[in-house]
Write a protein that holds these residues in place. Structure first.
Motif, PDB file in Angstrom:
ATOM      1  N   SER A 251       7.705  10.066 -10.561  1.00  0.00           N
ATOM      2  CA  SER A 251       8.001  11.100  -9.363  1.00  0.00           C
ATOM      3  C   SER A 251       8.140  12.025  -9.755  1.00  0.00           C
ATOM      4  N   ALA A 252       7.030  12.432  -8.188  1.00  0.00           N
ATOM      5  CA  ALA A 252       6.561  13.889  -8.101  1.00  0.00           C
ATOM      6  C   ALA A 252       6.151  13.960  -6.488  1.00  0.00           C
ATOM      7  N   GLY A 253       5.110  14.864  -6.331  1.00  0.00           N
ATOM      8  CA  GLY A 253       5.174  15.512  -4.672  1.00  0.00           C
ATOM      9  C   GLY A 253       3.632  14.487  -4.377  1.00  0.00           C
ATOM     10  N   PRO A 254       2.818  14.160  -3.462  1.00  0.00           N
ATOM     11  CA  PRO A 254       2.098  14.153  -2.623  1.00  0.00           C
ATOM     12  C   PRO A 254       0.736  14.139  -3.164  1.00  0.00           C
ATOM     13  N   ARG A 255       0.904  15.215  -3.306  1.00  0.00           N
ATOM     14  CA  ARG A 255      -0.539  16.057  -4.352  1.00  0.00           C
ATOM     15  C   ARG A 255      -0.904  15.207  -5.504  1.00  0.00           C
ATOM     16  N   GLN A 256       0.538  15.524  -6.277  1.00  0.00           N
ATOM     17  CA  GLN A 256       0.226  14.507  -7.614  1.00  0.00           C
ATOM     18  C   GLN A 256      -0.156  12.785  -7.809  1.00  0.00           C
ATOM     19  N   ALA A 257       0.424  12.692  -7.042  1.00  0.00           N
ATOM     20  CA  ALA A 257       0.222  11.204  -6.341  1.00  0.00           C
ATOM     21  C   ALA A 257      -1.022  10.796  -6.203  1.00  0.00           C
ATOM     22  N   VAL A 271      -4.601  -0.207 -12.219  1.00  0.00           N
ATOM     23  CA  VAL A 271      -2.829  -0.726 -12.536  1.00  0.00           C
ATOM     24  C   VAL A 271      -1.683  -0.131 -11.157  1.00  0.00           C
ATOM     25  N   PRO A 272      -1.208  -0.970 -11.366  1.00  0.00           N
ATOM     26  CA  PRO A 272      -0.231  -1.035 -10.107  1.00  0.00           C
ATOM     27  C   PRO A 272       0.517   0.285 -10.358  1.00  0.00           C
ATOM     28  N   ILE A 273       0.289   1.306  -9.480  1.00  0.00           N
ATOM     29  CA  ILE A 273       1.221   2.431  -8.874  1.00  0.00           C
ATOM     30  C   ILE A 273       1.409   2.703  -8.202  1.00  0.00           C
ATOM     31  N   ILE A 274       3.814   3.182  -8.714  1.00  0.00           N
ATOM     32  CA  ILE A 274       4.695   2.860  -7.595  1.00  0.00           C
ATOM     33  C   ILE A 274       5.095   4.208  -7.841  1.00  0.00           C
ATOM     34  N   TYR A 297      -1.359   1.238  -5.008  1.00  0.00           N
ATOM     35  CA  TYR A 297      -0.573   2.367  -5.218  1.00  0.00           C
ATOM     36  C   TYR A 297       0.919   1.438  -3.785  1.00  0.00           C
ATOM     37  N   TYR A 298       2.044   1.786  -3.896  1.00  0.00           N
ATOM     38  CA  TYR A 298       2.900   2.072  -3.401  1.00  0.00           C
ATOM     39  C   TYR A 298       4.221   2.887  -3.471  1.00  0.00           C
ATOM     40  N   VAL A 299       5.374   2.706  -2.698  1.00  0.00           N
ATOM     41  CA  VAL A 299       6.199   3.900  -2.099  1.00  0.00           C
ATOM     42  C   VAL A 299       7.881   2.794  -2.505  1.00  0.00           C
ATOM     43  N   LEU A 395       6.927  -0.203   0.056  1.00  0.00           N
ATOM     44  CA  LEU A 395       6.042  -0.060   1.738  1.00  0.00           C
ATOM     45  C   LEU A 395       4.868   0.490  -0.233  1.00  0.00           C
ATOM     46  N   GLN A 396       3.939  -0.001   1.385  1.00  0.00           N
ATOM     47  CA  GLN A 396       2.532   0.185   1.159  1.00  0.00           C
ATOM     48  C   GLN A 396       1.402   0.905   1.867  1.00  0.00           C
ATOM     49  N   PRO A 397       0.858   2.233   1.618  1.00  0.00           N
ATOM     50  CA  PRO A 397      -0.198   2.647   2.321  1.00  0.00           C
ATOM     51  C   PRO A 397      -1.474   1.730   3.158  1.00  0.00           C
TER      52      PRO A 397
END
Length: 424
Positions: A251-257, A271-274, A297-299, A395-397
């Motif tokens: 739960s942060a910004g795009p850069r941190q993700a 590991v999966p990251i969402i 990565y998922y959103v 969603l997934q990139p």
């Protein structure tokens, strides 16, 4: 553009700024250029923000800070909507105009921008930043009473008839995200999940959600609180790997993700990251982290993506490309369009009631119980104590699709989210 914090916002600093903002706020002019509690075209009652033949709406955005990409997309989508609305005749014979201020995700600029624009506008179609909106919430509820549709999803913003969260709040969105991890990614009772989150309203609201579903499902949350200036997630990945977590919420910004996903991939931490809706920008797919983002990565999102296969989405894509041919498409376009569309519908209903005052527009929004903009999730604005939806899309990139995001789980409110009520 759930959107996040380029500067740490402390309670003391905000309180001091609010005192200054309150002192400098323009007192309500009894005639408001002849419009306060007066009548406009066709005997329509008007007030603040309506002058001559123009309805003025405010936009407090981030064009230069941590959410510059989001802010640009949100704002341009709203400008496109207003252009089309005016081409169709406007509202009650009035043209609609947006007055935009860039606060760069700086608390002083955000509050100064609100203080400057509030006396001049009917309401706000955009206000990026949960802490900034929360800082003026008392003023909005107590004296200003102008409708604010923020690009912010903190649960602390609920309860106001004037500040209306569009889509699920961060706590509910995170519950849906963890539910996805359990149902689709093998997370089960007894497992540990990591949660990397910004200090402040956004991250801490999301943390409430992860802790809630963890308690219900028998999971353990391993917390990693970060600051908006923390762009390198190496230490956080090391700590989570050592703790043995099986998945991570960010739960942060795009850069941190991007840093989190990239560092994890480089270190073999598979590991999966969402992330919450604010934790991705498609521009990241062109970076070194791109392949890892598409793999792991998922959103969680409050709507279908800009590339959705619906007539409304396809029209918006075509119109946006025509208006802004050099700019990329992302979900900020959807978020901005949805918010200004909702404000536009409230204006139209207020026009039908012949009341384009702030009170009239506020009341009009409260009658909208199933707003469908073509992005998968109807929005219900009738209850100020609840977000307009509890559903999330996962969603997934994917760099091969329009907007860089594909749907991996359709709109859904998990059982845990449907039953969840924020503690008072």
């Amino acid at each position: 553009m759930r959107t996040t914090y380029a500067a740490q916002v402390t309670a003391g600093a905000l309180a001091a700024l609010l005192v200054l903002a309150g002192c400098s706020s323009k007192a309500k002019d009894s005639d408001n250029d002849g419009k306060e509690n007066g009548t406009g075209a066709g005997e329509v009652k008007t007030g603040d923000g309506v002058s001559g033949k123009t309805i003025t709406l405010g936009v407090l955005t981030d064009m230069t800070g941590v959410y510059a990409t989001l802010g640009k997309s949100v704002t341009q989508a709203q400008q496109l909507y207003v252009k089309q609305l005016n081409a169709d005749g406007g509202v009650c014979g009035y043209k609609v105009e947006l007055t935009v201020r860039d606060h760069g995700y700086d608390p002083q600029k955000a509050l100064a921008g609100y203080t400057e624009l509030e006396p001049k506008v009917l309401g706000f179609t955009q206000f990026i930043g949960s802490p900034f909106v929360a800082a003026v919430k008392q003023r909005i509820d107590g004296q200003d009473k102008g409708l604010v549709l923020p690009q912010a999803w903190s649960a602390t913003l609920l309860g106001s008839p004037y500040i209306r969260v569009i889509g699920s709040t961060y706590d509910i969105e995170t519950i849906n995200a963890v539910d996805f991890l359990m149902k689709e990614k093998g997370i089960k009772k007894g497992d540990k999940i990591g949660h990397v989150y910004f200090e402040g309203d956004y991250g801490e609201s999301a943390l409430v959600g992860s802790k809630h579903i963890a308690k219900e499902a028998g999971l353990t949350v391993v917390e990693q609180k970060i600051k908006p200036t923390d762009n390198d997630m190496t230490a956080q990945v090391a700590a989570l790997k050592k703790a043995g977590v099986k998945a991570v919420v960010i739960s942060a910004g795009p850069r941190q993700a991007a840093s989190l996903v990239g560092v994890a991939a480089a270190g073999g931490f598979d590991v999966p990251i969402i992330g919450n809706n604010s934790a991705f920008a498609p521009q990241l797919l062109a970076t070194q982290a791109g392949p890892a983002l598409m793999k792991n990565y998922y959103v969680a999102s409050p709507s279908l993506p800009i590339g959705a296969d619906t007539p409304e989405a396809q029209k918006l894509v075509a119109d946006y490309k025509k208006a802004y041919p050099k700019d990329a498409l992302d979900n900020g376009v959807v978020a901005g369009w949805t918010a200004v569309y909702a404000f536009g519908e409230a204006l139209k209903k207020a026009c039908e009631s012949k009341d384009l005052t702030r009170e009239g527009v506020d009341k009009a929004l409260l009658t909208i119980n199933s707003l469908d903009t073509g992005f998968g999730i109807p929005q219900d604005f009738t209850d100020p104590n609840a977000p307009s939806s509890k559903q999330s899309v996962i969603l997934q990139p994917d760099k091969t699709v329009t907007g860089g995001m594909k749907v991996v789980r359709d709109p859904e409110a998990s059982d845990a989210a449907a039953e969840y009520t924020l503690a008072p």
